[in-house]
Design a protein around this motif. Structure first.
Motif, PDB file in Angstrom:
ATOM      1  N   UNK A  58       1.928 -11.007   4.114  1.00  0.00           N
ATOM      2  CA  UNK A  58       2.307  -9.855   4.923  1.00  0.00           C
ATOM      3  C   UNK A  58       1.767  -8.595   4.271  1.00  0.00           C
ATOM      4  N   UNK A  59       1.029  -7.795   5.034  1.00  0.00           N
ATOM      5  CA  UNK A  59       0.433  -6.563   4.525  1.00  0.00           C
ATOM      6  C   UNK A  59       1.310  -5.369   4.863  1.00  0.00           C
ATOM      7  N   UNK A  60       1.590  -4.535   3.868  1.00  0.00           N
ATOM      8  CA  UNK A  60       2.276  -3.268   4.088  1.00  0.00           C
ATOM      9  C   UNK A  60       1.348  -2.146   3.629  1.00  0.00           C
ATOM     10  N   UNK A  61       1.484  -0.983   4.222  1.00  0.00           N
ATOM     11  CA  UNK A  61       0.627   0.144   3.874  1.00  0.00           C
ATOM     12  C   UNK A  61       1.214   0.909   2.690  1.00  0.00           C
ATOM     13  N   UNK A  62       0.375   1.315   1.720  1.00  0.00           N
ATOM     14  CA  UNK A  62       0.867   2.042   0.546  1.00  0.00           C
ATOM     15  C   UNK A  62       1.076   3.529   0.820  1.00  0.00           C
ATOM     16  N   UNK A  63       1.849   3.828   1.839  1.00  0.00           N
ATOM     17  CA  UNK A  63       2.099   5.211   2.239  1.00  0.00           C
ATOM     18  C   UNK A  63       3.073   5.880   1.277  1.00  0.00           C
ATOM     19  N   UNK A 108       6.161   3.210  -5.723  1.00  0.00           N
ATOM     20  CA  UNK A 108       4.969   4.042  -5.625  1.00  0.00           C
ATOM     21  C   UNK A 108       5.042   5.140  -6.687  1.00  0.00           C
ATOM     22  N   UNK A 109       3.909   5.442  -7.290  1.00  0.00           N
ATOM     23  CA  UNK A 109       3.850   6.537  -8.257  1.00  0.00           C
ATOM     24  C   UNK A 109       3.710   7.841  -7.492  1.00  0.00           C
ATOM     25  N   UNK A 110       4.734   8.654  -7.538  1.00  0.00           N
ATOM     26  CA  UNK A 110       4.730   9.919  -6.806  1.00  0.00           C
ATOM     27  C   UNK A 110       5.124  11.043  -7.749  1.00  0.00           C
TER      28      UNK A 110
END
Length: 235
Positions: A207-212, A19-21
């Protein structure tokens, strides 16, 4: 739970494995059209627009709309349209927009999820073929290489290199061909029902994961692998 045995796992990149953080220095000195610093809400929205996997994030002219729809196929179009997105998102100074864009396309700026290494290592360790399948316009391999994670990835299939984007079936077929696996024995893991979920149309499990934020999603990848029988329920 997947009924067919899984021989391969395809992982999306942004919002799935990484993830870009931004850190607190990213937006130092960033000002809006009035010269005022961007507030926290504006900063968060800016990051969302820079990393949204699907959907048009700002109003665009026909010229930029074409670039938006083809951004993950051409690095030049990607840069062009994201500089316009930043301008329309309250970053009017070109030098500031360019600096932010440079961070977006720098693999070293991306943060892996807490269980990214464990998930890749577990899948590879069980003899599964592992691929990374991404709609993207820059090379993400260094993000893996600098952490030694490339050792667990057999193939990187990147849209700008193969000339197709998810959910187009062509990009999934390319990934399956490169991995040498059948769709019905492949699991796609991603954060976008629209883009990554296109794997279902060619016969893959999904499978879906949330981009949290990474701090809020400690083990979704491992959970997805367990849910589809790739890992033991306690593994």
């Amino acid at each position: 739970m997947t009924t067919n045995p899984i021989d391969a796992v395809l992982f999306d990149f942004s919002g799935t494995l990484f993830r870009l953080e931004q850190d607190e220095t990213w937006l130092d000195g960033l000002t809006d059209v009035h010269g005022d610093p961007l507030d926290i809400e504006a900063q968060a929205e800016l990051m969302r627009r820079m990393t949204a996997p699907v959907g048009q994030v700002v109003e665009l002219s026909d010229e930029y709309l074409h670039a938006w729809h083809h951004r993950d196929l051409d690095p030049d179009l990607h840069r062009k349209v994201y500089l316009e997105v930043l301008r329309r998102s309250g970053v009017p100074r070109v030098e500031q927009a360019k600096a932010l864009y440079d961070r977006l396309v720098d693999p070293e700026q991306w943060t892996p999820y807490p269980d990214t290494e464990a998930a890749l290592k577990a899948a590879a360790g069980r003899g599964l073929t592992v691929g990374v399948l991404s709609n993207i316009a820059f090379d993400i391999r260094p993000a893996f290489g600098q952490r030694g994670l490339d050792a667990y990835v057999d193939e990187f299939v990147l849209s700008y290199e193969v000339g197709a984007i998810k959910p187009q079936p062509e990009i999934f077929h390319t990934a399956l061909d490169r991995l040498g696996v059948a769709a019905e024995h492949t699991l796609m893991v991603g954060d976008s029902e629209e883009a990554d979920g296109g794997a279902r149309a060619v016969g893959c499990a999904f499978a879906l994961v949330e981009p949290l934020p990474t701090t809020e999603r400690p083990d979704a990848l491992l959970a997805a692998l367990r849910d589809h029988g790739v890992l033991d329920p306690t593994g």
